[in-house]
Every structure is written in C-alpha cells, then in structure tokens.
Design an enzyme around this catalytic site. Structure first.
Site, PDB file in Angstrom:
ATOM      1  N   LYS A  54       8.464  20.221  24.831  1.00 53.06           N
ATOM      2  CA  LYS A  54       7.354  19.518  24.181  1.00 53.06           C
ATOM      3  C   LYS A  54       7.483  19.598  22.659  1.00 53.06           C
ATOM      4  CE  LYS A  54       4.274  20.188  28.076  1.00 53.06           C
ATOM      5  NZ  LYS A  54       3.141  20.929  28.633  1.00 53.06           N
ATOM      6  N   HIS A 102       0.457  36.424  29.351  1.00 49.35           N
ATOM      7  CA  HIS A 102      -0.113  36.274  30.683  1.00 49.35           C
ATOM      8  C   HIS A 102      -1.556  36.763  30.610  1.00 49.35           C
ATOM      9  CE1 HIS A 102       4.203  37.136  30.988  1.00 49.35           C
ATOM     10  NE2 HIS A 102       4.201  36.234  31.947  1.00 49.35           N
TER      11      HIS A 102
END
Length: 119
Positions: A54, A102
C-alpha cells in the site's frame, strides 16, 4: 510514503490450521516461515507485507508480489523490511521502516518508505 494494514489473527489461525506451512509459503519465504512462532506472528507478517504494498501505491500484484517484500528480525527482535532489488529500483526506495503490533484479536502493521525522487 506510508501504508497500514490490519488483519484479524483468527483469520490467519484458520488458514494455518487448514493448509499448514503451504498457506504460509504463498506469502512467506522459508527464512520468514522459520521466524513464525504462532498465528499472531504470521498475521503481523501478512499485515506488514500488505502495508508495504500500500505504501508503494500498487498493492500486491504484478509490480510487487509477496515475495518481493522480505521480513527479518534485528538482533533485538525488531522487524526489518527490505525489498528485492527489482522493486527497490523500480520505486526508487532508499529507506524502509516497519512497525508491527498486536492487540486483542488483531495484528496491525505500518510501513514507511523513503524515495530518492518522485515516482
């Protein structure tokens, strides 16, 4: 250039349970697979590669595939992202940075790329 990606860890867990290392080999090299400790790690690596594509502005495809984005770890365990010479030259990349985290059910990665000139 900056890219970000988010993936639900359970998605990666189900993929690994169903297809094992074969699933991982679709987006990771043998050296990268050796770094995978659990589905959380695999999800973080997936997110990092997606975030990088991206940041390049092309997504995963003809111009940059999963195996053109290489993940490793520093001596302190921090993620490192590098690109194959083909992609590095095509996009004029001079520096890469990656952060993987995370939280709960998700893995998130942010990639920043610096270029020598406008693409």
């Amino acid at each position: 250039m900056i890219g970000i990606d988010l993936i639900k860890i359970d998605r990666m867990k189900r993929l690994i349970e169903r297809f094992g290392d074969h699933a991982l080999s679709k987006f990771l090299s043998d050296n990268e697979i050796a770094l995978i400790k659990n589905p959380r790690t695999a999800a973080g690596f997936w997110a990092a590669k997606e975030a990088c594509s991206k940041a390049l502005g092309c997504g995963i495809g003809h111009e940059c595939g999963f195996h053109d984005i290489i993940l490793s770890k520093s001596s302190k365990g921090a993620p490192i992202i590098t690109l194959t010479p083909k992609v590095q030259d095509a996009f004029k990349i001079t520096h890469t940075s990656v952060s993987i985290t995370h939280d709960g059910d998700y893995a998130i990665a942010v990639v920043a790329l610096e270029t020598s000139s406008k693409i």
